[in-house]
Scaffold this active site. Structure first.
Site, mmCIF file in Angstrom:
data_model
loop_
_atom_site.group_PDB
_atom_site.id
_atom_site.type_symbol
_atom_site.label_atom_id
_atom_site.label_comp_id
_atom_site.label_asym_id
_atom_site.label_seq_id
_atom_site.Cartn_x
_atom_site.Cartn_y
_atom_site.Cartn_z
ATOM 1 N N ARG A 73 -2.489 15.627 0.164
ATOM 2 C CA ARG A 73 -1.890 14.338 0.771
ATOM 3 C C ARG A 73 -0.162 14.479 0.546
ATOM 4 O O ARG A 73 0.179 14.740 -0.659
ATOM 5 C CB ARG A 73 -2.292 13.143 -0.153
ATOM 6 N N ARG A 142 2.058 6.425 -7.463
ATOM 7 C CA ARG A 142 1.584 6.981 -6.038
ATOM 8 C C ARG A 142 2.674 6.721 -5.076
ATOM 9 O O ARG A 142 3.551 6.151 -5.212
ATOM 10 C CB ARG A 142 0.037 6.643 -5.640
ATOM 11 N N LYS A 207 -4.521 5.529 -11.656
ATOM 12 C CA LYS A 207 -3.589 5.379 -10.727
ATOM 13 C C LYS A 207 -2.744 4.077 -10.650
ATOM 14 O O LYS A 207 -3.367 3.256 -11.154
ATOM 15 C CB LYS A 207 -4.400 5.482 -9.305
ATOM 16 N N LYS A 209 -0.185 1.778 -8.127
ATOM 17 C CA LYS A 209 0.145 1.697 -6.868
ATOM 18 C C LYS A 209 1.227 0.581 -6.573
ATOM 19 O O LYS A 209 0.926 -0.499 -6.854
ATOM 20 C CB LYS A 209 -0.960 1.374 -5.861
ATOM 21 N N CYS A 427 -11.924 4.283 5.881
ATOM 22 C CA CYS A 427 -11.495 5.429 5.336
ATOM 23 C C CYS A 427 -12.054 6.649 5.799
ATOM 24 O O CYS A 427 -12.937 6.955 6.726
ATOM 25 C CB CYS A 427 -11.868 5.157 3.753
ATOM 26 N N CYS A 433 -14.928 13.537 1.719
ATOM 27 C CA CYS A 433 -14.812 12.809 0.433
ATOM 28 C C CYS A 433 -16.002 12.958 -0.415
ATOM 29 O O CYS A 433 -17.069 12.681 0.145
ATOM 30 C CB CYS A 433 -14.419 11.429 0.887
ATOM 31 N N CYS A 472 -17.779 4.180 0.490
ATOM 32 C CA CYS A 472 -18.120 3.837 -0.787
ATOM 33 C C CYS A 472 -17.420 2.683 -1.386
ATOM 34 O O CYS A 472 -16.518 2.185 -0.913
ATOM 35 C CB CYS A 472 -18.161 5.086 -1.931
ATOM 36 N N CYS A 476 -10.912 2.216 -0.291
ATOM 37 C CA CYS A 476 -9.501 3.168 0.088
ATOM 38 C C CYS A 476 -9.073 2.502 1.394
ATOM 39 O O CYS A 476 -7.940 2.476 1.614
ATOM 40 C CB CYS A 476 -9.836 4.666 0.362
HETATM 41 C C1 HEM Z 1 -10.995 3.397 -7.337
HETATM 42 C C2 HEM Z 1 -11.156 4.447 -7.212
HETATM 43 C C3 HEM Z 1 -11.049 5.442 -6.008
HETATM 44 C C4 HEM Z 1 -11.067 6.892 -5.913
HETATM 45 C C5 HEM Z 1 -11.836 7.602 -6.794
HETATM 46 C C6 HEM Z 1 -10.628 7.259 -4.661
HETATM 47 C C7 HEM Z 1 -10.641 8.560 -4.091
HETATM 48 C C8 HEM Z 1 -10.440 8.903 -2.901
HETATM 49 C C9 HEM Z 1 -10.665 10.235 -2.237
HETATM 50 C C10 HEM Z 1 -11.346 11.437 -3.173
HETATM 51 C C11 HEM Z 1 -9.734 10.259 -1.220
HETATM 52 C C12 HEM Z 1 -9.989 11.276 -0.288
HETATM 53 C C13 HEM Z 1 -11.084 11.313 0.888
HETATM 54 C C14 HEM Z 1 -10.868 12.590 1.928
HETATM 55 O O1 HEM Z 1 -9.615 12.375 2.380
HETATM 56 O O2 HEM Z 1 -11.733 13.076 2.073
HETATM 57 C C15 HEM Z 1 -9.353 9.106 -1.033
HETATM 58 C C16 HEM Z 1 -8.615 8.852 0.240
HETATM 59 C C17 HEM Z 1 -7.709 7.509 0.081
HETATM 60 N N1 HEM Z 1 -7.711 6.636 -0.811
HETATM 61 FE FE1 HEM Z 1 -8.959 6.404 -2.307
HETATM 62 N N2 HEM Z 1 -10.006 6.227 -3.886
HETATM 63 C C18 HEM Z 1 -10.011 4.932 -4.946
HETATM 64 C C19 HEM Z 1 -9.716 3.784 -4.501
HETATM 65 C C20 HEM Z 1 -8.629 3.627 -3.470
HETATM 66 C C21 HEM Z 1 -8.006 2.613 -3.147
HETATM 67 C C22 HEM Z 1 -8.197 0.918 -3.720
HETATM 68 C C23 HEM Z 1 -7.079 2.701 -2.335
HETATM 69 C C24 HEM Z 1 -6.067 1.784 -1.464
HETATM 70 C C25 HEM Z 1 -5.833 0.332 -1.933
HETATM 71 C C26 HEM Z 1 -7.050 3.991 -1.913
HETATM 72 C C27 HEM Z 1 -6.199 4.499 -0.915
HETATM 73 C C28 HEM Z 1 -6.679 5.701 -0.384
HETATM 74 C C29 HEM Z 1 -6.263 6.198 0.739
HETATM 75 C C30 HEM Z 1 -4.971 5.683 1.549
HETATM 76 C C31 HEM Z 1 -6.830 7.264 1.227
HETATM 77 C C32 HEM Z 1 -6.650 8.101 2.653
HETATM 78 C C33 HEM Z 1 -7.645 8.143 3.527
HETATM 79 C C34 HEM Z 1 -7.511 6.924 4.311
HETATM 80 O O3 HEM Z 1 -6.389 6.483 4.719
HETATM 81 O O4 HEM Z 1 -8.652 6.270 4.360
HETATM 82 N N3 HEM Z 1 -7.988 4.687 -2.726
HETATM 83 N N4 HEM Z 1 -9.539 8.173 -2.079
HETATM 84 S S1 SF4 Z 2 -13.627 4.597 -0.113
HETATM 85 FE FE1 SF4 Z 2 -14.925 5.885 -1.046
HETATM 86 S S2 SF4 Z 2 -15.858 7.286 0.593
HETATM 87 FE FE2 SF4 Z 2 -14.022 6.384 1.407
HETATM 88 S S3 SF4 Z 2 -12.510 7.698 1.237
HETATM 89 FE FE3 SF4 Z 2 -12.349 6.211 -0.563
HETATM 90 S S4 SF4 Z 2 -13.487 7.403 -1.981
HETATM 91 FE FE4 SF4 Z 2 -14.202 8.204 -0.164
#
Ligand code: HEM
Ligand code: SF4
Length: 570
Positions: A73, A142, A207, A209, A427, A433, A472, A476
């Site tokens: 990223r 981030r 994290k 943000k 997402c 993921c 999930c 995200c």
């Molecule tokens: C709380 C637990 C969270 C975990 C463990 C987590 C984990 C991850 C993981 C493993 C990915 C990679 C997925 C892939 O590209 O294959 C991802 C993508 C992403 N996450 Fe999270 N995430 C969490 C919450 C959030 C939240 C609340 C936000 C935003 C407010 C966020 C923003 C993003 C963004 C921007 C991406 C890139 C892909 C996209 O735009 O859909 N994440 N996250």
């Molecule tokens: S919302 Fe869950 S399934 Fe989707 S990218 Fe984030 S961690 Fe992965």
């Protein structure tokens, strides 16, 4: 003394400022993976170890190692890239990743499918484009987001300047990234205060943000973030200062009501000169007060729930040496993007394109990646990734506007007719993921086609309705702040949430559980019908679902799991 901190805390502490054994692990050719502790540390360098989940069954059958590859990223404060940087990322995607680029909901670019032996080459190319992936993931501040609104260019210029100042100030200082990925000289470790004056050895509990918003647009979804600044303008249109918001967050776990999404509180107002000082104070209070035992309770939102906003504000003011003034009035109208052309103060044009779920790729009939490459080759302004996974071709002189629009139109990059699709995000989820319980990016377009049929039947095709899906409950794509939220529960099954506000200020509420494709369509169709016949003038879909009794209103996070189900709706 017993150490009851979480395992991640011990890994961070022992890592020698994020080095761990990453350098050795990269040289280990026998596996495409890295050891477990380093998997946690590599996130701070902007990478996740993943595997292709589509290939898991076959590889298990053949007794092969999982198809490991990394996601990188990139850190892009405010989402602004030069055409040259775009071209390099596009090239890297094709040379080393799975070919496509993925624009994210937080204005960055993700590259998927990079095998371990290509990581250093990839990061060197990214470095040559004056970009990096430091702190794009991990327990640190981030990517800082910013309204990319080109309509009000002076205010935007101030907002992006602030975004960059906050981002630079809160960047980890460890030289580990340069050493490991760019073959920099090893610099001897020093005292904690010297190496990481803000973070210390164990960085943040979780994290962190930050976003900067310019009303009336809430495209950054300020209430979903740990810390936010809202531009407050004088009567003459210049920036008077900033409202400060704290304690937003999306992530929760199914079946664990102690975990919940929460909308941020507006904590006060400060001048531009104090913004960075306040950001640092908020970060250090959370560094010291945040929960380091339980990672599911470690975000700022829980610190604020547990300690109270007043105690938190007092400590921030003490550390910053700044007294916050009372928050000033502001109005947000939407979280979406304004598609098509808009003209800036200086007569230049800005074209907002629609990129479905941010996936930049060539598919039969829509060579979007090629088209954006063509645009980048002739474009003299910049590329701005929006918080809705879309792209603005910004600062286009009049004489180039027709040509750029032609390329975009031919590749299907202009906004779609469907009001639902125009306001959609998903997402990544499967196949990369590791946390995904269900499909998201690969499935939402198909679901929307089915929903569009129903909407058309009720005469609602052109209505702006915000829909978001995640694989999930981590959230995200910020599904709990969308008027229709779908959250993966298991393969092909989703929980359906309704009742969030169109302007991003109110969370939704669980409406139905464990629905498959037909179940989702069947659950929503009567709600669409009721909306079409019963809405008041100008009433948004999310507001209507509450007034009409489909769901109870969610006040704030702690209230998210309350009043769910049929009884509450009676
Ligand atoms: C709380 C637990 C969270 C975990 C463990 C987590 C984990 C991850 C993981 C493993 C990915 C990679 C997925 C892939 O590209 O294959 C991802 C993508 C992403 N996450 Fe999270 N995430 C969490 C919450 C959030 C939240 C609340 C936000 C935003 C407010 C966020 C923003 C993003 C963004 C921007 C991406 C890139 C892909 C996209 O735009 O859909 N994440 N996250
Ligand atoms: S919302 Fe869950 S399934 Fe989707 S990218 Fe984030 S961690 Fe992965």
């Amino acid at each position: 003394m017993t150490d009851d901190r979480s395992r991640n805390e011990r890994i961070k502490e022992a890592s020698d400022y994020l080095r761990g054994t990453l350098a050795e692990g990269l040289r280990e050719e026998i596996t495409g993976a890295i050891v477990e502790d380093d998997q946690q540390l590599v996130k701070f360098h902007g990478m996740y170890l993943q595997d292709d989940r589509d290939l898991r069954p076959e590889r298990t059958r053949k007794k092969m190692e999982k198809a490991f590859a990394f996601m990188i990223r990139v850190r892009i404060p405010g989402g602004v890239l030069t055409p040259h940087q775009w071209l390099i990322l596009d090239q890297v995607a094709r040379d080393y990743a799975n070919g496509s680029m993925r624009m994210t909901t937080r204005q960055t670019v993700q590259l998927h499918g990079i095998i371990k032996s290509n990581l250093k080459a990839t990061l060197k190319q990214i470095d040559a484009a004056v970009l990096n992936s430091i702190a794009a993931c991990g327990d640190v501040n981030r990517n800082v987001m910013c309204n990319p609104n080109p309509h009000q260019s002076q205010v935007h210029a101030a907002a992006i300047a602030l975004t960059r100042a906050i981002s630079d100030h809160l960047l980890p200082r460890t030289p580990a990234y340069r050493e490991i990925w760019l073959d920099g000289e090893r610099i001897a470790g020093g005292e904690e205060e010297v190496v990481e004056p803000i973070y210390g050895k164990t960085y943040m509990p979780r994290k962190f943000k930050i976003v900067v918003a310019v009303p009336p647009s809430n495209d950054v979804d300020i209430f979903a973030h740990d810390l936010g600044y809202i531009a407050i303008l004088d009567d003459n249109g210049t920036i008077a200062g900033w409202n400060v918001t704290v304690g937003g967050g999306m992530g929760m776990t199914h079946g664990e009501p102690d975990t919940y999404p929460r909308t941020a509180d507006v904590m006060g107002f400060c001048t531009t000169a104090d913004v960075v000082k306040i950001a640092e104070a908020i970060v250090t209070v959370q560094r010291d007060w945040g929960d380091r035992k339980n990672r599911k309770h470690a975000r700022l939102k829980y610190t604020i729930e547990d300690r109270g906003l007043d105690a938190f504000r007092a400590e921030v003011e003490r550390r910053a040496g700044v007294k916050l003034a009372a928050a000033r009035p502001f109005t947000f109208t939407s979280t979406g993007d304004q598609y098509g052309w808009s003209q800036g103060d200086d007569g230049r044009g800005h074209l907002t394109l629609f990129v479905q779920n941010g996936r930049v790729q060539d598919v039969p009939g829509a060579a979007q990646q090629t088209a954006l490459r063509e645009i980048a080759k002739i474009h003299q302004g910049d590329f701005r990734i929006t918080p809705n996974q879309n792209l603005i071709i910004a600062n286009v002189p009049t004489e180039q506007q027709a040509e750029i629009e032609r390329i975009a139109r031919e590749a299907g990059l202009l906004a779609p007719w469907s009001g639902l699709r125009r306001n959609s995000m998903a997402c990544v989820a499967l196949p990369t993921c590791g946390l995904a319980l269900a499909e998201s990016e690969r499935y939402l377009p198909e679901l929307m086609t089915a929903l569009d049929e129903k909407l058309a039947a009720h005469g609602l095709s052109a209505d702006d309705i915000v829909i978001r899906m995640t694989g999930c409950p981590n959230g995200c794509a910020r599904p709990y702040l969308s008027e229709i939220g779908l959250v993966g529960k298991g393969p092909g099954r989703y929980n359906l949430y309704l009742g969030a506000a169109f302007d991003g200020s109110r969370l939704s509420k669980l409406y139905a559980e464990d629905l498959d494709h037909n179940g989702i369509v069947a659950a929503l169709d009567p709600v669409f019908a009721a909306y079409a016949s019963g809405r008041q003038k100008g009433e948004r879909f999310g507001d209507f679902t509450i007034r009409a009794g489909f769901v109870a209103k969610t006040g704030n996070g702690a209230d998210f799991h309350a009043n769910v189900g049929a009884k509450a709706r009676m």
